[in-house]
Design an enzyme around this catalytic site. Sequence first.
Site, PDB file in Angstrom:
ATOM      1  N   LEU A   1       0.819  -1.219   0.000  1.00 22.19           N
ATOM      2  CA  LEU A   1       0.000   0.000   0.000  1.00 22.19           C
ATOM      3  C   LEU A   1       0.850   1.266   0.000  1.00 22.19           C
ATOM      4  O   LEU A   1       1.783   1.393   0.779  1.00 22.19           O
ATOM      5  CB  LEU A   1      -0.912  -0.012   1.236  1.00 22.19           C
ATOM      6  CG  LEU A   1      -1.848   1.187   1.416  1.00 22.19           C
ATOM      7  CD1 LEU A   1      -3.198   0.711   1.966  1.00 22.19           C
ATOM      8  CD2 LEU A   1      -1.255   2.243   2.346  1.00 22.19           C
TER       9      LEU A   1
ATOM     10  N   TYR B   1       6.163   7.962   9.784  1.00 27.27           N
ATOM     11  CA  TYR B   1       4.984   8.610   9.218  1.00 27.27           C
ATOM     12  C   TYR B   1       5.367   9.859   8.415  1.00 27.27           C
ATOM     13  O   TYR B   1       6.529  10.204   8.261  1.00 27.27           O
ATOM     14  CB  TYR B   1       3.992   8.945  10.336  1.00 27.27           C
ATOM     15  CG  TYR B   1       3.082   7.790  10.718  1.00 27.27           C
ATOM     16  CD1 TYR B   1       3.269   6.501  10.227  1.00 27.27           C
ATOM     17  CD2 TYR B   1       2.005   7.993  11.569  1.00 27.27           C
ATOM     18  CE1 TYR B   1       2.418   5.460  10.576  1.00 27.27           C
ATOM     19  CE2 TYR B   1       1.144   6.957  11.923  1.00 27.27           C
ATOM     20  CZ  TYR B   1       1.359   5.689  11.429  1.00 27.27           C
ATOM     21  OH  TYR B   1       0.506   4.662  11.780  1.00 27.27           O
ATOM     22  N   THR B   2       4.334  10.564   7.986  1.00 29.98           N
ATOM     23  CA  THR B   2       4.489  11.648   7.015  1.00 29.98           C
ATOM     24  C   THR B   2       5.358  12.808   7.486  1.00 29.98           C
ATOM     25  O   THR B   2       5.365  13.153   8.669  1.00 29.98           O
ATOM     26  CB  THR B   2       3.073  12.102   6.607  1.00 29.98           C
ATOM     27  OG1 THR B   2       2.585  11.128   5.685  1.00 29.98           O
ATOM     28  CG2 THR B   2       3.035  13.464   5.958  1.00 29.98           C
TER      29      THR B   2
ATOM     30  N   ASP C   1       0.461   8.750   1.660  1.00 28.34           N
ATOM     31  CA  ASP C   1       0.843  10.146   1.460  1.00 28.34           C
ATOM     32  C   ASP C   1       2.179  10.371   0.724  1.00 28.34           C
ATOM     33  O   ASP C   1       3.158   9.699   1.025  1.00 28.34           O
ATOM     34  CB  ASP C   1       1.022  10.859   2.812  1.00 28.34           C
ATOM     35  CG  ASP C   1      -0.112  10.607   3.778  1.00 28.34           C
ATOM     36  OD1 ASP C   1      -1.059   9.904   3.445  1.00 28.34           O
ATOM     37  OD2 ASP C   1      -0.023  11.146   4.898  1.00 28.34           O
TER      38      ASP C   1
HETATM   39  C1  FRU Z   1      -2.627  10.622   6.305  1.00 26.28           C
HETATM   40  C2  FRU Z   1      -1.874   9.905   7.403  1.00 26.28           C
HETATM   41  C3  FRU Z   1      -0.949  10.839   8.137  1.00 26.28           C
HETATM   42  C4  FRU Z   1       0.080   9.893   8.697  1.00 26.28           C
HETATM   43  C5  FRU Z   1       0.204   8.881   7.594  1.00 26.28           C
HETATM   44  C6  FRU Z   1       0.516   7.494   8.067  1.00 26.28           C
HETATM   45  O1  FRU Z   1      -3.058   9.773   5.308  1.00 26.28           O
HETATM   46  O2  FRU Z   1      -2.788   9.290   8.301  1.00 26.28           O
HETATM   47  O3  FRU Z   1      -1.591  11.635   9.116  1.00 26.28           O
HETATM   48  O4  FRU Z   1       1.301  10.517   8.989  1.00 26.28           O
HETATM   49  O5  FRU Z   1      -1.011   8.887   6.893  1.00 26.28           O
HETATM   50  O6  FRU Z   1       0.781   6.633   6.996  1.00 26.28           O
END
Ligand code: FRU
EC number: 3.2.1.26
Length: 501
Positions: free
Chosen positions: A44, A106-107, A47
Site C-alpha cells: 500500500l 509517518y508523514t 501520502d
Molecule cells: C494521512 C496519514 C498521516 C500519517 C500517515 C501514516 O493519510 O494518516 O496523518 O502521517 O497517513 O501513513
Amino acid sequence: MIWNRKTRYTPYEQWPATKLPQLAAQARQSKWRMQHHIQPTSGLLNDPNGFSYFDGQWHLFYQVFPFGPVHGLKSWQHVTSKNLVDWHDEGLAIRPDTPYDSHGAYTGTALPIDDQLFIMYTGNVRTADWQRESYQLGAWMDTDNHIKKLSRPLIAHAPAGYTSSFRDPDLIRNDHGYYALIGAQTTTEIGAILVYFSKDLTTWTCQGELNVPANARGYMIECPNLVWIDQQPVLLFCPQGLSQATIPYQNIYPNMYLVADQLNLAQAQFTEPHALTQLDDGFDVYATQAINAPDGRALAVSWIGLPEISYPTDRENWAHCLSLVKELTLKDGHLYQNPVAAVDDLRTTAHDLVFEQQRATVAALNGSFELLLTVPADKTVTVNIADQQESGQLQVTVDANHGQVMIDRRHTGNSFAEDYGQTRQVELTAHKTIKIRLIIDVSVFECYIDNGYSVMTGRFFLNATPSRLNVQGDTTAVTGKVWEWRQSEHTGVDNNETKIK
Ligand code: FRU
C-alpha cells in the site's frame, strides 16, 4: 492473509525473503497497473512525503507498507526524477527501525539545507498497551541518498492540552529561521495546527495554534501544508470529521485549502482567510503535499486513495497511486491546478474528434491518453471511457447549459466505496463554454476543468484496459482531440522489486 495488529506490525526482517518478490510479481500482472502514475511495487502507498528539489533532481518519497494492501508498518519509499514525469525507484529510504519510529515512519517534509536534504517526519510508536506516542524526528540525506537519522527527537511530545495524534510536520524556512506546522488534536477532540519555531533545527519551541477558523477543524487535522503563490499563503490540510454544515463533501475525509492575505508565523496568525474550499471535486484525493520549487512555482502531489476504504486492487495485494505533479496558481483568489508542463511531453499521436450522427469514437487506444474537449454554451455531451468489449465505462457528462461537469463511475464494472456515492459533480457558470482536459492512465483519471479552475480525480476499474473513447450528445460545434501517450520511461517505479537497503 489475516491482517491484525501482529501481522500489520511484523518487523520487515521477519517476513520470508520470498514475500516481496511474490507480491511484486502479482502486482505486475494486474490489468490495473498504471503507466505513468507512481504506484507501489507491492503493498500500500499513501501520502507523498519529502517532495523537494535537491542536488540537481526532484526527490519524492511516499508512505508505503510493502507487505499488503493495508495500513501497516510504514516506511518512506524514495523516487527521483529529472523532469517530474519519469520517476526512478531508489528503494526504501526511511525504515521504522528505532525506538522513536518503531510503529511507522509517518508523514513529513524535506528542505535542502547547504549540501544536504533535511527531513522532518513523525515517528509513530505504540506502547505495550497499544497507546500511541508521536515523536517529531529529523534526518539528513546526502547526495548519495544516504540517510542518517538524528538520535534524539526534535519534539518529544505534543504540548499540554493536545493528544498524541500529533503528526505530519511541514517544514518551512523564512528569514528568521525554521518553522514547522504540525497536525494536532486538542484533548477535547478538535483539530488544530501547531506552529513550532527553531533557529538551528535542534531546539524547537511551540508558538501556539494557527488560527484556523473554528468550523474548519473537524476532530483532527492531518497533513497541514503551506505554500506561497504570488506572495499569498495557501494552506492545504485534511480536517478529519469536518462538519457537513461547513462544506458538503462526499469523500470519507476531505482535503481542503484556505487562501489568506498574510501569514505571521511567529504569532501563528493567518490574516483574513478566504472561504474554505475543497481542493479536488473528485473521489479520491487526500494528503496533498505542495512545495515552492527553486523557481518559485508551487508544485503539488496528492495521494489518490483514501483511508479506511477498500479498493479492487486490494485483492491483488497492492493499493493506490500518487497524482501527476500539478502546478498551483491563483487568479482572483481562486486556486487553479494544472499538470506541470512536462506532462505535455507524454503526447505522441493526436486524433481529432470527428462527429457523425452526434457521436465520435476513438478506438485502439492503449490505456493512457488524454482528451481535450470544448463544449460551447448550452450544449451537453457525455464522454465514455471503455474497454475494448465495452463491458464497462467511466462517464463524464459536460453540461454547458446548466454549467456542470458530472463524473459517474457506476458502470465501470468493479464498484467500490459505494457508500460515499458513485458520482461527483462540479458547478460552474450556466450557459458558458466548458473546456476539459481528461487524463486517463489505465485505472486513474484526472479531469482538469476550465484551465484548472476545478479538478476531479479518481480511480476507476474496468474489466480490461481502457481503449475506446466516445463523445456523444448534442455535439454541434463541439470540438476535441485525443492524444495518445508514450509508454513510461520509468525504469524503477513499476518494474523493480522493493529494495530493502
Ligand atoms: C494521512 C496519514 C498521516 C500519517 C500517515 C501514516 O493519510 O494518516 O496523518 O502521517 O497517513 O501513513
